[in-house]
Write a protein that holds these residues in place. Structure first.
Motif, mmCIF file in Angstrom:
data_model
loop_
_atom_site.group_PDB
_atom_site.id
_atom_site.type_symbol
_atom_site.label_atom_id
_atom_site.label_comp_id
_atom_site.label_asym_id
_atom_site.label_seq_id
_atom_site.Cartn_x
_atom_site.Cartn_y
_atom_site.Cartn_z
ATOM 1 N N PRO A 93 17.599 -3.998 -24.177
ATOM 2 C CA PRO A 93 17.742 -3.502 -22.897
ATOM 3 C C PRO A 93 17.713 -4.149 -21.430
ATOM 4 N N LYS A 94 18.154 -4.704 -20.692
ATOM 5 C CA LYS A 94 18.114 -4.858 -19.520
ATOM 6 C C LYS A 94 17.074 -4.020 -18.344
ATOM 7 N N LEU A 95 15.709 -5.660 -18.166
ATOM 8 C CA LEU A 95 14.738 -4.769 -17.262
ATOM 9 C C LEU A 95 14.549 -4.711 -16.395
ATOM 10 N N THR A 96 15.998 -5.396 -15.305
ATOM 11 C CA THR A 96 16.221 -5.678 -13.884
ATOM 12 C C THR A 96 17.414 -5.357 -13.534
ATOM 13 N N PRO A 97 17.451 -4.353 -12.715
ATOM 14 C CA PRO A 97 18.462 -4.124 -12.419
ATOM 15 C C PRO A 97 19.640 -4.327 -11.536
ATOM 16 N N LEU A 98 21.062 -4.757 -11.485
ATOM 17 C CA LEU A 98 22.469 -5.344 -10.522
ATOM 18 C C LEU A 98 21.828 -4.988 -9.220
ATOM 19 N N PRO A 99 21.981 -6.013 -8.526
ATOM 20 C CA PRO A 99 22.813 -5.064 -7.481
ATOM 21 C C PRO A 99 23.954 -4.500 -7.401
ATOM 22 N N SER A 100 23.871 -3.462 -6.965
ATOM 23 C CA SER A 100 24.880 -2.092 -6.699
ATOM 24 C C SER A 100 25.653 -3.416 -6.244
ATOM 25 N N LYS A 116 27.560 -4.555 -8.933
ATOM 26 C CA LYS A 116 27.540 -5.888 -9.439
ATOM 27 C C LYS A 116 27.398 -5.116 -11.037
ATOM 28 N N ARG A 117 28.382 -5.629 -11.542
ATOM 29 C CA ARG A 117 28.520 -5.373 -12.961
ATOM 30 C C ARG A 117 28.344 -7.158 -13.846
ATOM 31 N N GLU A 118 28.218 -6.737 -15.297
ATOM 32 C CA GLU A 118 27.406 -7.549 -16.567
ATOM 33 C C GLU A 118 29.154 -8.146 -16.184
ATOM 34 N N ILE A 119 28.769 -9.203 -17.425
ATOM 35 C CA ILE A 119 30.018 -10.587 -17.444
ATOM 36 C C ILE A 119 29.154 -10.042 -19.048
ATOM 37 N N VAL A 120 30.543 -8.792 -20.164
ATOM 38 C CA VAL A 120 30.603 -8.420 -21.784
ATOM 39 C C VAL A 120 31.258 -9.576 -22.649
ATOM 40 N N TYR A 130 27.836 -9.955 -11.230
ATOM 41 C CA TYR A 130 26.784 -10.030 -11.199
ATOM 42 C C TYR A 130 26.497 -12.096 -10.542
ATOM 43 N N ILE A 131 26.941 -12.056 -11.558
ATOM 44 C CA ILE A 131 27.072 -14.020 -11.868
ATOM 45 C C ILE A 131 28.288 -14.780 -10.603
#
Length: 471
Positions: free
Chosen positions: A160-167, A169-173, A404-405
């Motif tokens: 699980p991700k412990l820190t939420p991303l900025p509103s 912004k998605r993760e690279i999958v 996010y990146i």
């Protein structure tokens, strides 16, 4: 006398032929495997058989009638935990006709097919029981790539991700595909190490490392010891919204002395044939292209769809070569390399027109020394770390918009770093300059070029210069 002898000889021949035709095949073994959306039964046979499958309700059960077969194993030994099967029983209706009944706790959709003998196995009858709501389309393996399962491995959950991303912004999958699985063990090591086990362990370790990296999320295509048809693997990656597809394998060669890791991207010929297949396939035309799926082919005429597909495939292949070279360079720090540049081949799992895709051969499992290393947890961690490093480097230089990146780079929180581009077929220096929004003179200067001539596979440094007026 001569006529009587001839008639007698013909009679003996007919009896022999009839005996051969009606000789029953033995069911020598039965294996069962549970996948996320279906249960597979594989019957190992001493010869080919004819069969039929039908459904009965109240209570739910599947009936398999096998003509020309006798049961030579025990069905009670099957492990049916975590499956919709409650019991499997059989009855010999005639000396050569066998009925197998599968009792169920829930309704399923059955699909069945036969597999001819190959180098590893004899004749097989495969019965798939798809859960309600699962995709039961007959995406079946070829007879040269066996697909029946062995013992399932418990799936692992992504960390699980412990820190939420900025509103917003998605993760690279990253879709990680462990090759082979189930009855298809892949290459075998000198002491019995199986490729399917080694690559699944590396894939799980790579997933763990990527999921510990904020802004990235890794999804396993295969979570346990079962087979997934090759095209289905890329379909799974697309449904997960993958920005990159990484297939993990371990090589084999007739010479035990062969060694070293390799990285593959799709060949130009494979890209061309796949583009044509997508255009010809009405189901594919309704799919989305563009990574996360932002361009539909369904409402485009054939010429425009062809242009869009060609552009998408060219961009994906270019990115595949780029990320592949970074992964290969990092692999070279932890293990010998078989080839020092990204190779290109027409592997089926590399043919997504919308997802950059690479295949990593982590070493030769047929080499006794490399087989020992590949089975060692420490070496698996090192291999995963090097693949992870190459992936991170690529996406820090080429982050997809909206991630996010990309936000970190736009905010100046990570240095853009030098961008690189691996030249693929059909590209010109002018097109590459336009794609990266840099001027032709700046691109020539950054690479020490005296002309615009470039070669396929050439690695170009992309300067951070803003696009100037074209000369």
């Amino acid at each position: 006398m001569r006529m009587r002898a001839l008639i007698t000889g013909v009679g003996v021949l007919l009896v022999a032929l009839a005996a051969d035709v009606f000789a029953a095949a033995d069911i020598r073994g039965v294996r069962l495997w549970r996948a996320p959306d279906n249960t597979r039964l594989v019957f190992d046979l001493s010869g080919p058989v004819q069969h039929s499958v039908f459904i009965l309700t109240a209570p739910n059960r599947i009936v398999i009638d096998v003509n020309g077969a006798q049961l030579a194993t025990k069905l009670e030994q099957l492990s049916i935990a975590n499956t919709p099967i409650t019991s499997v029983r059989s009855a010999q209706r005639t000396p050569t006709d066998l009925r197998i009944v599968i009792d169920l706790s829930a309704p399923v959709t059955p699909k069945s097919f036969s597999l001819a003998p190959n180098q590893q196995y004899g004749d097989r009858l495969v019965v798939d029981l798809f859960d309600q709501g699962a995709d039961s389309s007959p995406n079946l393996p070829s007879t040269t790539t066996a697909s029946a399962p062995e013992v399932p491995v418990s799936p692992t959950q992504a960390a699980p991700k412990l820190t939420p991303l900025p509103s917003g912004k998605r993760e690279i999958v990253i879709a990680i595909d462990a090759g082979h699985g189930g009855e298809d063990p892949g290459a075998l090591g000198p002491k019995g190490a199986r490729e399917k086990d080694v690559v699944l362990a590396i894939a799980k370790e790579l997933q763990r490392q990527i999921n510990a990296d904020k802004g990235f999320r890794a999804e396993l295509v295969r979570t346990g010891d079962y087979f997934i048809p090759l095209r289905k693997r890329t379909e799974i990656a697309r449904k997960k919204g993958a920005d990159l597809f990484v297939s993990i394998h371990a090589d084999a060669a007739p010479r035990a002395s062969a060694f070293g890791a390799s990285v593959f991207a799709l060949s130009d010929r494979g890209a061309t044939s796949e583009t044509a297949r997508w255009l010809a396939d009405s189901e594919n035309r309704s799919d989305l292209i563009g990574g996360a799926g932002n361009v539909s082919l369904d409402d485009k005429d054939r010429m425009l769809a062809g242009v869009l597909l060609d552009l998408s495939m060219t961009a994906s292949l270019s990115s595949s070569l780029n990320v592949g070279q970074k992964v290969l360079s990092n692999l070279g720090r932890v293990t010998p390399l078989h080839k020092r540049r990204v190779e290109q081949a027409g592997f089926m799992v590399l043919k997504s027109p919308d997802i950059p895709s690479i295949l990593v051969e982590t070493g030769f499992i047929s080499n006794p020394n490399e087989a020992l290393k590949l089975a060692a947890g420490g070496h698996q961690q090192s291999l995963a770390r090097s693949i992870h490093s190459g992936i991170r480097q690529f996406f820090q230089q080429n982050p997809p918009p909206g991630t996010y990146i990309a936000w970190l780079r736009d905010e100046g929180k990570i240095a853009p770093g030098p961008r690189e581009h691996v030249v693929s077929s059909g590209e010109s220096l002018a097109l590459i300059a336009q794609r990266y929004q840099v001027s032709l003179p700046a691109l020539r200067s950054a690479n020490g070029l005296k002309s615009d001539a470039i070669k396929i596979g050439q690695n170009l440094h992309i300067p951070a210069t803003a696009l100037a007026a074209q000369p």
